[in-house]
Design a protein around this motif. Structure first.
Motif, PDB file in Angstrom:
ATOM      1  N   LEU A 121       0.879  -1.172   0.000  1.00 33.32           N
ATOM      2  CA  LEU A 121       0.000   0.000   0.000  1.00 33.32           C
ATOM      3  C   LEU A 121       0.912   1.216   0.000  1.00 33.32           C
ATOM      4  N   LYS A 122       1.002   1.865  -1.161  1.00 31.75           N
ATOM      5  CA  LYS A 122       1.960   2.949  -1.335  1.00 31.75           C
ATOM      6  C   LYS A 122       1.300   4.101  -2.080  1.00 31.75           C
ATOM      7  N   LEU A 123       1.401   5.317  -1.538  1.00 33.47           N
ATOM      8  CA  LEU A 123       0.855   6.505  -2.179  1.00 33.47           C
ATOM      9  C   LEU A 123       1.988   7.416  -2.637  1.00 33.47           C
ATOM     10  N   SER A 124       1.775   8.065  -3.789  1.00 30.58           N
ATOM     11  CA  SER A 124       2.760   9.022  -4.293  1.00 30.58           C
ATOM     12  C   SER A 124       2.058  10.040  -5.185  1.00 30.58           C
ATOM     13  N   THR A 125       2.657  11.204  -5.339  1.00 31.04           N
ATOM     14  CA  THR A 125       2.132  12.234  -6.237  1.00 31.04           C
ATOM     15  C   THR A 125       3.109  12.440  -7.379  1.00 31.04           C
ATOM     16  N   GLY A 126       2.569  12.926  -8.525  1.00 32.75           N
ATOM     17  CA  GLY A 126       3.406  13.082  -9.715  1.00 32.75           C
ATOM     18  C   GLY A 126       3.187  14.405 -10.413  1.00 32.75           C
ATOM     19  N   TYR A 179      -9.503 -14.247  -3.029  1.00 31.72           N
ATOM     20  CA  TYR A 179      -9.378 -13.213  -4.053  1.00 31.72           C
ATOM     21  C   TYR A 179      -8.071 -12.448  -3.850  1.00 31.72           C
ATOM     22  N   LYS A 180      -7.565 -11.854  -4.922  1.00 30.24           N
ATOM     23  CA  LYS A 180      -6.365 -11.030  -4.832  1.00 30.24           C
ATOM     24  C   LYS A 180      -6.430  -9.901  -5.850  1.00 30.24           C
ATOM     25  N   LYS A 181      -5.653  -8.864  -5.602  1.00 26.36           N
ATOM     26  CA  LYS A 181      -5.593  -7.727  -6.516  1.00 26.36           C
ATOM     27  C   LYS A 181      -4.217  -7.097  -6.455  1.00 26.36           C
ATOM     28  N   ASP A 182      -3.616  -6.896  -7.636  1.00 27.89           N
ATOM     29  CA  ASP A 182      -2.338  -6.200  -7.758  1.00 27.89           C
ATOM     30  C   ASP A 182      -2.512  -5.129  -8.817  1.00 27.89           C
ATOM     31  N   THR A 183      -2.517  -3.864  -8.415  1.00 29.61           N
ATOM     32  CA  THR A 183      -2.773  -2.819  -9.392  1.00 29.61           C
ATOM     33  C   THR A 183      -2.249  -1.474  -8.896  1.00 29.61           C
ATOM     34  N   VAL A 184      -2.267  -0.501  -9.783  1.00 33.12           N
ATOM     35  CA  VAL A 184      -1.951   0.880  -9.433  1.00 33.12           C
ATOM     36  C   VAL A 184      -3.138   1.744  -9.836  1.00 33.12           C
ATOM     37  N   PHE A 185      -3.796   2.375  -8.878  1.00 28.97           N
ATOM     38  CA  PHE A 185      -4.889   3.299  -9.146  1.00 28.97           C
ATOM     39  C   PHE A 185      -4.303   4.689  -9.362  1.00 28.97           C
ATOM     40  N   GLU A 217      -6.592  18.606  -4.947  1.00 29.41           N
ATOM     41  CA  GLU A 217      -6.123  18.153  -3.643  1.00 29.41           C
ATOM     42  C   GLU A 217      -6.007  16.628  -3.680  1.00 29.41           C
ATOM     43  N   VAL A 218      -5.062  16.153  -4.476  1.00 33.98           N
ATOM     44  CA  VAL A 218      -4.986  14.726  -4.767  1.00 33.98           C
ATOM     45  C   VAL A 218      -4.566  13.910  -3.544  1.00 33.98           C
ATOM     46  N   SER A 219      -3.734  14.471  -2.674  1.00 36.80           N
ATOM     47  CA  SER A 219      -3.327  13.725  -1.477  1.00 36.80           C
ATOM     48  C   SER A 219      -4.533  13.430  -0.603  1.00 36.80           C
ATOM     49  N   GLU A 220      -5.356  14.463  -0.365  1.00 35.84           N
ATOM     50  CA  GLU A 220      -6.569  14.280   0.436  1.00 35.84           C
ATOM     51  C   GLU A 220      -7.494  13.250  -0.212  1.00 35.84           C
ATOM     52  N   LEU A 221      -7.627  13.331  -1.536  1.00 30.49           N
ATOM     53  CA  LEU A 221      -8.514  12.418  -2.260  1.00 30.49           C
ATOM     54  C   LEU A 221      -8.066  10.971  -2.112  1.00 30.49           C
ATOM     55  N   MET A 222      -6.762  10.730  -2.246  1.00 32.10           N
ATOM     56  CA  MET A 222      -6.259   9.352  -2.149  1.00 32.10           C
ATOM     57  C   MET A 222      -6.455   8.784  -0.747  1.00 32.10           C
ATOM     58  N   VAL A 223      -6.132   9.570   0.267  1.00 33.08           N
ATOM     59  CA  VAL A 223      -6.285   9.083   1.639  1.00 33.08           C
ATOM     60  C   VAL A 223      -7.758   8.808   1.938  1.00 33.08           C
ATOM     61  N   LYS A 224      -8.640   9.684   1.459  1.00 24.87           N
ATOM     62  CA  LYS A 224     -10.072   9.510   1.661  1.00 24.87           C
ATOM     63  C   LYS A 224     -10.573   8.223   1.002  1.00 24.87           C
ATOM     64  N   ASN A 225      -9.895   7.813  -0.074  1.00 25.51           N
ATOM     65  CA  ASN A 225     -10.345   6.644  -0.824  1.00 25.51           C
ATOM     66  C   ASN A 225      -9.695   5.335  -0.400  1.00 25.51           C
ATOM     67  N   ILE A 226      -8.743   5.378   0.498  1.00 26.56           N
ATOM     68  CA  ILE A 226      -8.133   4.127   0.968  1.00 26.56           C
ATOM     69  C   ILE A 226      -9.188   3.187   1.555  1.00 26.56           C
ATOM     70  N   PRO A 227     -10.066   3.643   2.454  1.00 14.90           N
ATOM     71  CA  PRO A 227     -11.114   2.739   2.949  1.00 14.90           C
ATOM     72  C   PRO A 227     -12.051   2.258   1.847  1.00 14.90           C
ATOM     73  N   ALA A 228     -12.339   3.111   0.866  1.00 12.49           N
ATOM     74  CA  ALA A 228     -13.226   2.704  -0.232  1.00 12.49           C
ATOM     75  C   ALA A 228     -12.593   1.597  -1.070  1.00 12.49           C
ATOM     76  N   VAL A 229     -11.297   1.698  -1.312  1.00  7.19           N
ATOM     77  CA  VAL A 229     -10.584   0.652  -2.062  1.00  7.19           C
ATOM     78  C   VAL A 229     -10.645  -0.669  -1.305  1.00  7.19           C
ATOM     79  N   PHE A 230     -10.311  -0.627  -0.023  1.00  7.73           N
ATOM     80  CA  PHE A 230     -10.324  -1.856   0.766  1.00  7.73           C
ATOM     81  C   PHE A 230     -11.742  -2.410   0.907  1.00  7.73           C
ATOM     82  N   SER A 231     -12.728  -1.536   1.083  1.00  5.49           N
ATOM     83  CA  SER A 231     -14.106  -1.994   1.222  1.00  5.49           C
ATOM     84  C   SER A 231     -14.565  -2.758  -0.011  1.00  5.49           C
ATOM     85  N   ALA A 232     -14.306  -2.199  -1.192  1.00  6.03           N
ATOM     86  CA  ALA A 232     -14.715  -2.868  -2.434  1.00  6.03           C
ATOM     87  C   ALA A 232     -13.961  -4.173  -2.624  1.00  6.03           C
TER      88      ALA A 232
END
Length: 338
Positions: free
Chosen positions: A99-104, A133-139, A145-160
């Motif tokens: 689980l790794k976050l980065s900005t570009g 089940y398994k998943k290997d991907t890069v979203f 405000e991309v940092s805020e958006l990604m952190v906000k979506n971490i639970p949504a990714v895991f939930s799905a």
């Protein structure tokens, strides 16, 4: 006086330290609607790098480290118990690989962000684990405000991801705890397509039939349009025609050569010691959206306009070409970054 100053310094240091952390908030739920109740939710943290990422937040672009509230195991267990009544026999295990976050890049209005995600799930009964089940991907994300958006979506990714695993029955070999270290390698030799023998010609409707090498019965003939694109496969038996549209195919094999159905049409599916792969990039494989995870997991954020989508699709297709492997356990693309 000195003690008061020391206490003030310590208190100030604690506040300053806390301000450098961005804590993931596990909102929403991981409610299990299926008939497979799990007794407990456990996490095995196999991340080589336990740092999620340090990103810029707010108008001042203050650098903060993204962290779990406590530990992955404690956080997910508490999250699970908020919305589920525990069962009795089987435990749900999540093996967290990455689980790794980065900005570009930024165009001045929006900044690109990436979430590198890799996880596996297992059902445990007694001392044995069975794959779910398994998943290997890069979203990818695009937002002011991309940092805020990604952190906000971490639970949504895991939930799905977790809810997808709930819907599946355990499959494959039962293994002990040591077998979870690299389960994919452990089981890949069970598939006929990966044993080095010539592939069977024919039409394959899903990844299971392809990796097990069980094509649709009968002699199908491929038909193309004026542009040379495959549109369907047709067989004729006893005066009756059976047609399979191209969009219903997972892949077809002709004279030992396999071609995989993708967003960009059929593409060659090659093989090396790691398995079968398409040589391309995200632009060839996925239709672009404002956030690449939006269509897959319904995450927080709007869909881009048609003009912006076309421009980004073109840009994505012009990106670096790489090997994108097909996961024999799920039929999905393994699209991770080192």
């Amino acid at each position: 006086m000195r003690k008061l100053m020391q206490l003030a310094f310590i208190f100030g240091a604690i506040i300053a330290f806390a301000q450098t952390k961005e804590v993931i908030k596990f909102r929403g739920n991981i409610l299990n609607y299926t008939e497979n109740p799990y007794a407990f939710f456990k996490v095995i943290d196999q991340r080589e790098d336990k740092q999620i990422g340090t990103l810029p937040f707010g108008e001042q672009k203050e650098m903060k480290e993204v962290v779990f509230p406590s530990t992955p195991d404690a956080d997910f267990s508490a999250w699970y118990l908020k919305s589920n009544q525990p069962g009795k026999l089987t435990d749900f295990f999540l093996v967290l690989k990455k689980l790794k976050l980065s900005t570009g890049e930024s165009d001045g209005k929006k900044t690109e962000g990436k979430m590198d995600f890799s996880a596996q799930t297992f059902a445990k009964t007694g001392d044995k684990y069975q794959f779910l089940y398994k998943k290997d991907t890069v979203f990818t994300f695009y937002d002011k405000e991309v940092s805020e958006l990604m952190v906000k979506n971490i639970p949504a990714v895991f939930s799905a991801f977790i809810k997808k695993a709930y819907s599946l029955n355990p499959a494959g070999n039962k293994v002990g705890l040591n077998g979870l270290e690299d389960y994919s390698t452990l089981v890949k030799n069970n598939y006929a397509a990966l044993k080095g023998k010539p592939l069977k010609d024919g039409i394959y409707l899903d990844y299971i039939s392809f990796f097990n090498q069980t094509p649709e019965p009968g002699d199908y003939v491929l038909e193309s349009n004026s542009k040379g694109d495959i549109t369907k496969a047709v067989k004729e038996e006893n005066g009756k025609k059976t047609k399979i549209s191209a969009y219903k195919m997972f892949a077809y094999v002709e004279k030992g050569k396999v071609r995989k159905s993708t967003f960009s049409g059929f593409m060659d599916l090659d093989q090396d010691e790691n398995g079968f792969y398409v040589l391309g990039n995200r632009g060839h494989i996925f239709p672009v959206q404002s956030n690449s995870a939006y269509g897959m997991f319904g995450l927080i954020g709007g869909v881009a306009g048609a003009i912006e989508q076309r421009a980004r699709q073109k840009k994505m297709k012009s990106g670096d070409v790489q090997k994108i492997y097909i996961d024999p356990l799920t039929g999905e693309y393994d699209f991770s970054e080192e």
